[in-house]
Design an enzyme around this catalytic site. Structure first.
Site, PDB file in Angstrom:
ATOM      1  CD  GLU A  73      14.506 -20.831  -9.041  1.00  0.00           C
ATOM      2  OE1 GLU A  73      13.603 -21.459  -9.637  1.00  0.00           O
ATOM      3  OE2 GLU A  73      14.860 -21.093  -7.874  1.00  0.00           O
TER       4      GLU A  73
ATOM      5  CB  SER B 237       1.462  23.156  38.102  1.00  0.00           C
ATOM      6  OG  SER B 237       0.955  23.007  39.422  1.00  0.00           O
TER       7      SER B 237
END
Length: 805
Positions: free
Chosen positions: A89, A461
C-alpha cells in the site's frame, strides 16, 4: 528563431507555468485548508464497535452491529501484518509527509487523460478518505486534492504510528469486517497476533478491492493478490527469499462458513442482545460493549450435539417425508453445476443441502452445497433406504436431482431431513443459578422463537415432584399408601357439563401402592388422589417456593398432572431447589458487562441469584431427590441407568394427547431439562413419551458433561430417619422381618398415618382452610366462567388432561 531562443522561451514558459501552478496551489490551499474538517474524529477516535457476546471462557458467541470491528492498538499488531500492508500500500509511509508526489502526479495524469484512476494514495490519504469522505463521493481530481490537503493536515497533527493504527482499524476488508483484527477472525478464525506470513499477505491485499479479493467468494483472485503482496515484500527487503518461497507454498485454511460462530449459542446471544437493548437502546450496536455470559463452552457444545441427535432419531422413527425438491439434472453433473443449482437452499444447523446424482441398491451419491461429492451407504442412508429404488414410485421416492440433506457427525456423513418438530434444552448450576448451556430450538436462523424462555407449555408428569413435595410438608411420607385405581368425577361434580375420568398413561392399575412407587411409575390416579388429600389451594401456594407463579398453575386437581403452563427455563429453576437442598434459584446468563475501554459496568455478585434463606426444608429436598432417583432405578427413566451413576435423579413428563415430551433431571452440580414438541401443539406420535423423545437428549448431554466427575455422596440431613417398612403396607417392621428401608421426617414416622395428623380430614367433607377453595371449587375452579383465557389453558383442563410417562 534559432534553437537557443526556443530553449530560452521554453524555459521561461516552464518557469512561469510552474510559478502559476504554485501560486494556484497556494491560493487553493489558503482557501481550502482552513475549511478542512476538524481532526477530532482522529485525535479522539471512537470507532463504531459492535456489541460482542462471549461465553465464560472468552470465546465469541455472537456480535450485533452494522460493522464487524475490533480495535487493536498499533503495538499489539504483529510486525508481519504491518510489513505486508506497507509493502503493497505505501512502502514510503515513514518517509513522506502524507503525499507521495510521484504517485499523486501519476494519478492526476490518468484522471485527466481518462485512463482510469491510479491507486497511488498514501495510507494517510486513505485515512482521510475513510474518515471524511462519504461512500458516494465522486472519485475525481478535486476529491484527490482535498484528500491530499487533509493528509498534510493529518501528518502535522498526528504521529505516523497513530495514523497507521487508524488505518489498521478503520479500513473495510469485506464480509462486514472493518479492520485487520476483525478480518483475521472473519477469514481465518484467528487472533491477529497468531497470523502467519501467508495469511497476513492475503489480508494485506484486500483493501484494493475487498469484494473482488474476498477469499470466501473468489479464492483464486485472493491468492493471486496474495502472491503480489509477497513479491513486493521480498522485492523491498521485508522478507527473505526463503521466507517468500515458504509463504508461497503455505496452504490457506479459510473459515468454512460465513457469519457463524463455532459454539452454536445464537439463542443465548439473542437473549443478551434483547436484554441490553431494553436498557441502552440503539447505542448497543456501536458502543463496543462486551458481555461475558455464564455459558460453559464444553457444556454448550454437548447440549447442541445431544439435542440435534435426539431430533435426528425422532425423524428416523417417523420416516422420510420426501425430498425438498426434485430438479432436472444431466447424468454426469459437475460439482460446480450442482453447487449453482443448490444456491437457493439454506444450510440450517449443519443440515447441508445435497443433490442426488446416483442411486444404487445400497448406496447413494450426492454433491453437497459446498461442492463435496459423497457416496453414502449402510447406516448413513437408513432414513431414505426404503425410498431409493421402490417397486412403485411416489412423492417420497428419491430420483436423480432430488434435493435432500446430509449431516456430518464425528467425520461420518448421514442423510437427514429438516425436522418439523422442535426441541429445547437448558442446563444450570443449582449452586449459583448460572446457565451452563441453552439451546432454544433446532436452528436460530430458521426459527428465532426461543423455546426455552418463550414457549409456555404444559409440563405434564414432570410437574408431579412439586405436588409430592407439598404432600411431605402435609405429613405424608414416601411410604404412605394410596389406591391406584380408576377414579371419576361426574358432570355435576366438575360443574363443566362433562364428566372427568383421569387415567394412567398405560391404562393399567396396580391397586394400593406407596407414594415412592407411584412417583417412580408416574401413576396419574394417585397424583389426583394425593392432590385432593392435601388440597389444591395448599399445593398451589407451595409452588411459590420454587418460583412458579400461582396464576400459571390454578388450584385444580388436574394441576397434579401438569395441566398448568411453564417454560423450560422455569422448570429448570424449580428442579434446582431440589438439587441444592432447598434454596430458590433465579437462573441468569449475564456474568459481566464491559465497555469498549475495559471498564466493568456490571458484574454479578456471588450468591445474588440464589436465595439467602432456604425456601424448602432440606429434608424435603433430600427425600424428593431419593424418590426421583427411583424414577431412574425402577421407573419411567430406566434408560438413564446407562450412565452408571447413582447420583442422578429426574422425572419424565408426557402431556395431554402426547403433545409435549419432557425430562427434567439433575446431578447436585447441574440441572438439565429437555423438551420436545411441535410449535402448533399436536400429537408427537405413538409411543413418543418423555422417556422416549426427551430422556435420550438428557442422557447424551449428561454423558458428555459428567464424564470423569466423581460420584456424589448424598448426606442424610438432620431430622431424617431411615426405618425398615413392609413394602406392601408401608408400616414399620422389625429389623429381622423381610422388608425395605425408607426415609422419614422424624416427626412423621410410618406408624403415624396421615389421617391421624392434624389438618388432614377427609377432603370431601372438611371445611375449607382460610382463603382456600372448597373441594368442588378446587376441582372445577372457574371453568365455567371462562377466566382461563388469560392463562391460555384449555376451557376445561381437568376434562381433557391425561398425563403420563
Amino acid at each position: 528563431m534559432n534553437s537557443k531562443h526556443w530553449l530560452q522561451y521554453f524555459l521561461f514558459l516552464s518557469i512561469v507555468g510552474s510559478l502559476i501552478v504554485a501560486a494556484l496551489l497556494v491560493l487553493m490551499m489558503s482557501i481550502l485548508y482552513p475549511s478542512l474538517p476538524s481532526l477530532e474524529a482522529l485525535t479522539d477516535y471512537h470507532p463504531k464497535l459492535p456489541l460482542r457476546v462471549f461465553d465464560a471462557e472468552g470465546s465469541l458467541i455472537g456480535e450485533f452491529g452494522q460493522e464487524r470491528r475490533a480495535f487493536v492498538p498499533i503495538e499489539q499488531t504483529p510486525k508481519v501484518m504491518k510489513d505486508a500492508i506497507l509493502a503493497i500500500e505505501d512502502r514510503r509511509f515513514y518517509k513522506h509527509g502524507g503525499i507521495d508526489t510521484t504517485g499523486i502526479l501519476r494519478a492526476i495524469r490518468n484522471n485527466i487523460t481518462g485512463r482510469g484512476h491510479e491507486g497511488a494514495s498514501t495510507i494517510t490519504m486513505q485515512v482521510a478518505k475513510n474518515f471524511f469522505s462519504e461512500p458516494d463521493t465522486p472519485r475525481n481530481l478535486w476529491t484527490k486534492i482535498k484528500e491530499a490537503l487533509l493528509a498534510i493536515k493529518i501528518e502535522n497533527a498526528i504521529s505516523k504510528d497513530k495514523i497507521l493504527e487508524l488505518y489498521l482499524n478503520q479500513i473495510y476488508l469485506g464480509e462486514r469486517a472493518y479492520g485487520f483484527a476483525t478480518a483475521s477472525k472473519t477469514y481465518f478464525d484467528k487472533d491477529i497476533k497468531d497470523l502467519n506470513l501467508a495469511e497476513a499477505a492475503l489480508l494485506a491485499g484486500l483493501p484494493k478491492a475487498p469484494s473482488k479479493y474476498d477469499p470466501l467468494v473468489h479464492p483464486s483472485f485472493a491468492i493471486s493478490r496474495q502472491h503480489e503482496v509477497l513479491r513486493d515484500m521480498q522485492r523491498y527487503g521485508l522478507i527473505t527469499q526463503a521466507q517468500f518461497k515458504t509463504a508461497m507454498r503455505t496452504p490457506l485454511k479459510f473459515q468454512s462458513a460465513k457469519f457463524t460462530q463455532p459454539l452454536g449459542a445464537e439463542y443465548v446471544a439473542e437473549i443478551v442482545r434483547a436484554t441490553l437493548f431494553k436498557r441502552y437502546g440503539d447505542q448497543i450496536y456501536s458502543s463496543g460493549l462486551r458481555v461475558y455470559t455464564t455459558i460453559n463452552k464444553r457444556h454448550q457444545q454437548a447440549a447442541n450435539v445431544a439435542m440435534l441427535q435426539g431430533m435426528i432419531n425422532f425423524e428416523l422413527r417417523h420416516g422420510f417425508r420426501g425430498p425438498e425438491k426434485k430438479l432436472s439434472i444431466p447424468p454426469n453433473i459437475s460439482e460446480a453445476d450442482a453447487v449453482e443449482r443448490l444456491r437457493e437452499f439454506t444450510t440450517y444447523n449443519q443440515f447441508v443441502p445435497a443433490l442426488v446424482t446416483h442411486i444404487a441398491p445400497n448406496a447413494l451419491s450426492v454433491v453437497t452445497k459446498s461442492g463435496l461429492r459423497l457416496t453414502l451407504q449402510d447406516n448413513a442412508i437408513t432414513l431414505v433406504k426404503n425410498h431409493m429404488l421402490p417397486k412403485q414410485a411416489g412423492p417420497t421416492t428419491l430420483t436423480l436431482g432430488a434435493v435432500i440433506r446430509v449431516y456430518r457427525l464425528n467425520d461420518a456423513w448421514t442423510v437427514v431431513q429438516l425436522p418439523q418438530v422442535e426441541s429445547a434444552m437448558i442446563a444450570i448450576n443449582p449452586e449459583t443459578g448460572g446457565v451452563n448451556a441453552l439451546v432454544g430450538g433446532f436452528s436460530f436462523q430458521r426459527n428465532k422463537y426461543n423455546h426455552v424462555t418463550q414457549a409456555r407449555r404444559q409440563p405434564g408428569s414432570s410437574f408431579k415432584p412439586f405436588i409430592y413435595s407439598a404432600a411431605l410438608e402435609k405429613g405424608y411420607t414416601p411410604a404412605s399408601i394410596f389406591e391406584d385405581a380408576p377414579i371419576s368425577f361426574s358432570a355435576e361434580e366438575t360443574g363443566s357439563g362433562k364428566s372427568w375420568e383421569p387415567q394412567n398413561y398405560d391404562e393399567k392399575y396396580a391397586g394400593p401402592m406407596r407414594l415412592r412407587q407411584a412417583l417412580a411409575t408416574s401413576k396419574n390416579t394417585i397424583s389426583i388422589r394425593l392432590m385432593r388429600a392435601i388440597g389444591a389451594g395448599y399445593a398451589q401456594n407451595h409452588l411459590r417456593r420454587f418460583g412458579f407463579d400461582p396464576k400459571d398453575h390454578p388450584p385444580y386437581l388436574s394441576t397434579a398432572l401438569g395441566a398448568g403452563a411453564t417454560t423450560v427455563w422455569q422448570l429448570a429453576a424449580g428442579y434446582a431447589t431440589f438439587a441444592n437442598s432447598g434454596y430458590r434459584v433465579q437462573p441468569y446468563l449475564i456474568e459481566k458487562i464491559v465497555d469498549s475501554r475495559g471498564k466493568v459496568l456490571q458484574a454479578v455478585q456471588p450468591g445474588r441469584h440464589v436465595s439467602a434463606q432456604r425456601v424448602l426444608d432440606p429434608r424435603n429436598a433430600f427425600i424428593i431427590t431419593s424418590m426421583l432417583q427411583d424414577v431412574i432405578r425402577d421407573g419411567t427413566a430406566k434408560a438413564a441407568l446407562s450412565l452408571g451413576r447413582p447420583d442422578i435423579a429426574g422425572k419424565t413428563g408426557t402431556t395431554n394427547d402426547q403433545n409435549d415430551a419432557w425430562f427434567a433431571g439433575y446431578h447436585p452440580k447441574e440441572v438439565a431439562v429437555a423438551w420436545m414438541g411441535y410449535d402448533n401443539p399436536k400429537n408427537l406420535g405413538k409411543g413418543e413419551t418423555g422417556g422416549r423423545a426427551a430422556l435420550p437428549i438428557w442422557i447424551k448431554y449428561m454423558q458428555d458433561t459428567l464424564r470423569g466427575s466423581p460420584i456424589y455422596q448424598y448426606k442424610v440431613p438432620d431430622g431424617v430417619v431411615q426405618l425398615k417398612i413392609d413394602a406392601n403396607t408401608g408400616a414399620q417392621i422389625n429389623e429381622d422381618e423381610p422388608g425395605i428401608y425408607e426415609y422419614f421426617y422424624e416427626e412423621h414416622l410410618p406408624n403415624e398415618t396421615p389421617q391421624q395428623l392434624p389438618g388432614l380430614e377427609d377432603p370431601d367433607t372438611a371445611p375449607a382452610e382460610d382463603g382456600e377453595p372448597s373441594f368442588l371449587d378446587r376441582l372445577i375452579g372457574d371453568i365455567t366462567s371462562g377466566n382461563n383465557e388469560d392463562r391460555k389453558l384449555p376451557v376445561n383442563p381437568a376434562a381433557r388432561m391425561l398425563g403420563g410417562n
